[in-house]
Design a protein around this motif. Sequence first.
Motif, PDB file in Angstrom:
ATOM      1  N   PHE A  18       0.887  -1.085  -0.093  1.00  0.00           N
ATOM      2  CA  PHE A  18       0.090  -0.074   0.066  1.00  0.00           C
ATOM      3  C   PHE A  18       0.827   1.454   0.032  1.00  0.00           C
ATOM      4  N   ASP A  19       2.228   1.279  -0.517  1.00  0.00           N
ATOM      5  CA  ASP A  19       3.055   2.282  -0.556  1.00  0.00           C
ATOM      6  C   ASP A  19       3.336   3.026   0.837  1.00  0.00           C
ATOM      7  N   TYR A  20       3.518   2.352   1.750  1.00  0.00           N
ATOM      8  CA  TYR A  20       3.823   2.761   3.031  1.00  0.00           C
ATOM      9  C   TYR A  20       5.469   2.463   3.336  1.00  0.00           C
ATOM     10  N   THR A  21       5.973   3.147   4.143  1.00  0.00           N
ATOM     11  CA  THR A  21       7.366   2.771   4.549  1.00  0.00           C
ATOM     12  C   THR A  21       7.432   2.446   6.234  1.00  0.00           C
ATOM     13  N   LEU A  22       8.586   2.023   6.509  1.00  0.00           N
ATOM     14  CA  LEU A  22       8.675   1.994   8.086  1.00  0.00           C
ATOM     15  C   LEU A  22       8.718   3.254   8.903  1.00  0.00           C
ATOM     16  N   GLY A  23       8.874   4.233   8.153  1.00  0.00           N
ATOM     17  CA  GLY A  23       8.669   5.505   8.600  1.00  0.00           C
ATOM     18  C   GLY A  23       7.373   6.297   8.860  1.00  0.00           C
ATOM     19  N   SER A  24       6.545   5.665   8.478  1.00  0.00           N
ATOM     20  CA  SER A  24       4.978   5.933   8.276  1.00  0.00           C
ATOM     21  C   SER A  24       4.473   5.642   9.768  1.00  0.00           C
ATOM     22  N   VAL A  25       3.205   6.348   9.895  1.00  0.00           N
ATOM     23  CA  VAL A  25       2.583   5.866  11.013  1.00  0.00           C
ATOM     24  C   VAL A  25       1.921   4.497  11.005  1.00  0.00           C
ATOM     25  N   ALA A  26       1.506   3.994   9.730  1.00  0.00           N
ATOM     26  CA  ALA A  26       1.109   2.952   9.709  1.00  0.00           C
ATOM     27  C   ALA A  26       1.749   1.794  10.227  1.00  0.00           C
ATOM     28  N   ALA A  27       2.979   1.734  10.152  1.00  0.00           N
ATOM     29  CA  ALA A  27       4.174   0.724  10.540  1.00  0.00           C
ATOM     30  C   ALA A  27       3.847   0.157  11.970  1.00  0.00           C
ATOM     31  N   PRO A  28       3.996   1.129  12.809  1.00  0.00           N
ATOM     32  CA  PRO A  28       3.716   0.811  14.252  1.00  0.00           C
ATOM     33  C   PRO A  28       2.140   0.420  14.488  1.00  0.00           C
ATOM     34  N   ALA A  29       1.383   1.153  13.975  1.00  0.00           N
ATOM     35  CA  ALA A  29       0.029   0.943  14.005  1.00  0.00           C
ATOM     36  C   ALA A  29      -0.504  -0.565  13.653  1.00  0.00           C
ATOM     37  N   LEU A  30       0.065  -0.809  12.526  1.00  0.00           N
ATOM     38  CA  LEU A  30      -0.234  -2.191  11.988  1.00  0.00           C
ATOM     39  C   LEU A  30       0.321  -3.532  12.984  1.00  0.00           C
ATOM     40  N   LEU A  31       1.914  -3.143  13.359  1.00  0.00           N
ATOM     41  CA  LEU A  31       2.534  -4.307  14.199  1.00  0.00           C
ATOM     42  C   LEU A  31       1.463  -4.416  15.384  1.00  0.00           C
TER      43      LEU A  31
END
Length: 429
Positions: free
Chosen positions: A119-132
């Motif tokens: 979905f074109d997100y990186t580890l620097g995005s908020v989506a990374a810790p939210a998904l984890l």
Amino acid sequence: MFLRQLEPRTARTTAEVLNFALWPLAVLTVLNRVFIKAVNGYITDDFRPVYNASLAFLNHKAVYNANFSSTDPHYLYPPSGTLLISPLAIIDPEKSRWGFILINAIAIMLAGYLLLRLFDYTLGSVAAPALLLAMFSSETVTNTLVFTNINGCLFLAMVVFIHLLLRRQDLWAGVVLGLVISVKGPLLAPLILIALARGQWKTLITAAGVPIALNLLAWPLIVDYKQFWTHTLPYLAESRDYFNSAIVGNAGYYGVAGWLTLLIRVVLGVMVAISLWLLYRYYRDDEVFFICTSSGLLITAMLVLGSLGQMYYSMFLFPILMTVVQRNSVMRNWPAWVAVFGFMSYDKWLSDRWQSIGRSLDYLRVTFGWGLLLIVVFCVLGDRYLAARREGRLVTGKTLDPAWMHPESEADPIRNGKPRTAIPEPVNG
């Protein structure tokens, strides 16, 4: 440079605040699930029968001799799966179990990273810790690790399969799906329909060829090979009334009439068929949305309408849940997340005060959650279809989405407020 990232700083933007808050919560939750809950284990132990079967295979003893009269976990992998997982028994059971927990945890995290990239997100995005955090807080990941089964590895294989489909690497996509089928049988087999709908017919060659080849290879190595077909397979075809959140499982437990059970399954099945047709007709060119939504729909239907559905199989629904970041996602409404709570929450609803009600809520919430998700997808797509027909937008090759769902210039706050597509500056004069 890496240590500089750990230096305490005061957040200046909303995205930084969320990152600083979510990363510690996510990392500590992962550590708790892997090294405390999983290592502690539980009365339900999916690993022991798998280890014993692997040990029996390596020592040329009978593998398919389980007593199905008990409700304990049984060894149900096909011969191809036995061949693939047999290295587990090379070391002692405790170290093997710990290693298997770690492998599954790493596989889940890798799958999460691949979902972000999808979905074109990186580890620097908020989506990374939210998904984890969301994954490791869920029942499906927690009990996969605690019960110690192979679902984490299969989830990674599923996400790799999606990536390979999108890259048109059809034969390799079939190999990955074939390995999953070799271990877990039909659970993820419906995903082949997505490849066929996209015209990627070569995927079928290796998806079918890999399990056939592995079963033929296992034939002379398993002393009771025929017992799988005569003893284990008939049991797999049955609809048991315990540890089964499929409609037939709970219907059997609560004594629901056979005609009513069949009616519910038929109605939901028709909804699934209509939803799949709408996705194929109007969304197959929107590749990520089409594949992730269709996969979630097919797997949910397999779980709730089939003969066996267990709550921790909900792990394979993370791709459809991740589509919530897309404007045209079917998950952007509150009933969808009521459904998600039903099959993802680690909460127990057993009550000391209201025992009967609490037991029913706890036993039925997964079934209702899966069923509600199917209804939500059907209603969202159906509403879009009817709206598009009223407005004269039913054009072949076009989606059912209204124009506001695809603004090219709007910023995405999850990506630190940056637009996905750069907008050219206006030309003066």
